[in-house]
Design a protein around this motif. Sequence first.
Motif, mmCIF file in Angstrom:
data_model
loop_
_atom_site.group_PDB
_atom_site.id
_atom_site.type_symbol
_atom_site.label_atom_id
_atom_site.label_comp_id
_atom_site.label_asym_id
_atom_site.label_seq_id
_atom_site.Cartn_x
_atom_site.Cartn_y
_atom_site.Cartn_z
ATOM 1 N N ILE A 1 0.840 -1.203 0.000
ATOM 2 C CA ILE A 1 0.000 0.000 0.000
ATOM 3 C C ILE A 1 0.877 1.256 0.000
ATOM 4 O O ILE A 1 1.644 1.485 0.940
ATOM 5 N N PRO A 2 0.784 2.099 -1.038
ATOM 6 C CA PRO A 2 1.560 3.343 -1.066
ATOM 7 C C PRO A 2 0.907 4.382 -0.154
ATOM 8 O O PRO A 2 -0.322 4.497 -0.116
ATOM 9 N N PHE A 3 1.735 5.152 0.576
ATOM 10 C CA PHE A 3 1.123 6.148 1.457
ATOM 11 C C PHE A 3 1.902 7.464 1.542
ATOM 12 O O PHE A 3 1.383 8.452 2.050
ATOM 13 N N ALA A 4 3.120 7.517 1.027
ATOM 14 C CA ALA A 4 3.870 8.774 1.093
ATOM 15 C C ALA A 4 4.999 8.768 0.075
ATOM 16 O O ALA A 4 5.400 7.710 -0.435
ATOM 17 N N ARG A 5 5.510 9.962 -0.221
ATOM 18 C CA ARG A 5 6.650 10.115 -1.117
ATOM 19 C C ARG A 5 7.379 11.411 -0.763
ATOM 20 O O ARG A 5 6.811 12.295 -0.106
ATOM 21 N N PRO A 6 8.622 11.569 -1.191
ATOM 22 C CA PRO A 6 9.355 12.806 -0.907
ATOM 23 C C PRO A 6 8.746 13.991 -1.660
ATOM 24 O O PRO A 6 8.217 13.826 -2.768
ATOM 25 N N VAL A 7 8.828 15.155 -1.070
ATOM 26 C CA VAL A 7 8.334 16.371 -1.714
ATOM 27 C C VAL A 7 9.387 16.884 -2.707
ATOM 28 O O VAL A 7 10.560 17.035 -2.353
ATOM 29 N N ASN A 8 8.961 17.118 -3.938
ATOM 30 C CA ASN A 8 9.849 17.679 -4.966
ATOM 31 C C ASN A 8 11.161 16.898 -5.077
ATOM 32 O O ASN A 8 12.247 17.476 -5.135
ATOM 33 N N ARG A 9 11.042 15.599 -5.104
ATOM 34 C CA ARG A 9 12.247 14.754 -5.149
ATOM 35 C C ARG A 9 12.056 13.653 -6.186
ATOM 36 O O ARG A 9 12.024 12.467 -5.870
ATOM 37 N N SER A 10 11.897 14.036 -7.422
ATOM 38 C CA SER A 10 11.690 13.047 -8.474
ATOM 39 C C SER A 10 12.979 12.287 -8.760
ATOM 40 O O SER A 10 14.075 12.785 -8.506
ATOM 41 N N ASN A 11 12.822 11.077 -9.274
ATOM 42 C CA ASN A 11 13.965 10.227 -9.580
ATOM 43 C C ASN A 11 14.473 10.507 -10.991
ATOM 44 O O ASN A 11 14.150 9.797 -11.937
ATOM 45 N N GLU A 12 15.281 11.541 -11.116
ATOM 46 C CA GLU A 12 15.916 11.819 -12.390
ATOM 47 C C GLU A 12 17.235 11.053 -12.453
ATOM 48 O O GLU A 12 17.741 10.574 -11.438
ATOM 49 N N MET A 13 17.799 10.943 -13.644
ATOM 50 C CA MET A 13 19.074 10.247 -13.771
ATOM 51 C C MET A 13 19.996 11.009 -14.712
ATOM 52 O O MET A 13 19.560 11.813 -15.536
ATOM 53 N N ILE B 1 5.879 2.538 1.080
ATOM 54 C CA ILE B 1 4.813 1.554 0.947
ATOM 55 C C ILE B 1 4.799 0.647 2.173
ATOM 56 O O ILE B 1 5.809 0.513 2.870
ATOM 57 N N ALA B 2 3.658 0.035 2.415
ATOM 58 C CA ALA B 2 3.515 -0.843 3.581
ATOM 59 C C ALA B 2 2.868 -2.152 3.177
ATOM 60 O O ALA B 2 1.995 -2.193 2.291
ATOM 61 N N HIS B 3 3.276 -3.212 3.832
ATOM 62 C CA HIS B 3 2.681 -4.524 3.582
ATOM 63 C C HIS B 3 1.224 -4.515 4.053
ATOM 64 O O HIS B 3 0.904 -3.875 5.067
ATOM 65 N N PRO B 4 0.339 -5.215 3.336
ATOM 66 C CA PRO B 4 -1.079 -5.237 3.738
ATOM 67 C C PRO B 4 -1.320 -5.668 5.181
ATOM 68 O O PRO B 4 -2.298 -5.239 5.803
ATOM 69 N N ARG B 5 -0.433 -6.480 5.720
ATOM 70 C CA ARG B 5 -0.665 -6.971 7.089
ATOM 71 C C ARG B 5 -0.563 -5.860 8.134
ATOM 72 O O ARG B 5 -1.019 -6.027 9.273
ATOM 73 N N VAL B 6 0.057 -4.740 7.781
ATOM 74 C CA VAL B 6 0.182 -3.631 8.738
ATOM 75 C C VAL B 6 -0.702 -2.451 8.314
ATOM 76 O O VAL B 6 -0.454 -1.315 8.699
ATOM 77 N N ALA B 7 -1.731 -2.745 7.538
ATOM 78 C CA ALA B 7 -2.617 -1.688 7.046
ATOM 79 C C ALA B 7 -3.185 -0.832 8.178
ATOM 80 O O ALA B 7 -3.348 0.391 8.026
ATOM 81 N N ASN B 8 -3.472 -1.448 9.307
ATOM 82 C CA ASN B 8 -4.056 -0.707 10.426
ATOM 83 C C ASN B 8 -3.077 0.262 11.077
ATOM 84 O O ASN B 8 -3.498 1.155 11.826
ATOM 85 N N ASP B 9 -1.796 0.075 10.803
ATOM 86 C CA ASP B 9 -0.783 0.959 11.402
ATOM 87 C C ASP B 9 -0.380 2.100 10.469
ATOM 88 O O ASP B 9 0.353 2.999 10.876
ATOM 89 N N ILE B 10 -0.836 2.070 9.216
ATOM 90 C CA ILE B 10 -0.375 3.047 8.232
ATOM 91 C C ILE B 10 -0.731 4.475 8.640
ATOM 92 O O ILE B 10 0.088 5.393 8.500
ATOM 93 N N ALA B 11 -1.932 4.688 9.132
ATOM 94 C CA ALA B 11 -2.356 6.045 9.483
ATOM 95 C C ALA B 11 -1.428 6.659 10.525
ATOM 96 O O ALA B 11 -1.047 7.836 10.420
ATOM 97 N N VAL B 12 -1.036 5.864 11.515
ATOM 98 C CA VAL B 12 -0.151 6.366 12.574
ATOM 99 C C VAL B 12 1.239 6.665 12.015
ATOM 100 O O VAL B 12 1.832 7.713 12.296
#
Length: 250
Positions: free
Chosen positions: A74-86, A192-203
Amino acid sequence: MTLNFLVAPDFPPQNFAGWHMFNTVLQKRSGLRLHLLMPQNATEQSEQLASGAVDVLYANPFDAAELIRDQGFIPFARPVNRSNEMVIATSAKADQVNTVEDLKSGVQIALTANHDVKLIGLRLLEPADVTEQDVQWELVDSYQAAARLVIQGKVDAGFFLATAYHSLSKLTKSQLKPLIESSLKNISHVLIAHPRVANDIAVIKTAMLGVGAQAGDADVLQAMGLDEGLEGMEQEDAEFMIDLMDTLRD
């Protein structure tokens, strides 16, 4: 219960301590026990993921896409203005190579196991009419190792994550010559988080996104190399990124 928090091994060495600082802050603010996993390379990361013990992961976009689609992470966050350029770079002494178009079939390229960097790099090689099969690949464990091979003339060019390239020492960069840097904007590392810890994602999400709001937080983010912190990411945002990566593959 302790949650295993793995950080992908593709950040500059100077950011290592920053992730430990970040993990300490998260534990204090979330009340959760987080065990930080810092694999040394992609092989070690793969082994830890295969063990099934990873609960939360700061993943490069290629790995994130696979884990989201194939394993339901489950995706829940990403860096601000930090795209993966190369960046594609060659030796500063390579007088005959000044643009991507100067790279020819049979070119030797050093790269790490970062699949997203390779994917974008191959797109940037298209003006040279060079495909994956035309390249002699030299796999290394770090961007510093890739830079050494380029500087020593053992390969013709290197593929670098842009943030890693720009974090190289001034001496190292003075011996390199960037040929091109991507500007995609919409591909980034993802939490991202494993589905088994879905209940902990909000915290976890609340604690992570809150780093930057209190005294001393700026020092933590700077030490991580994520000066602007993190922002929330929804499933549809992740799907958009994955679709973009699929387009790059085609």
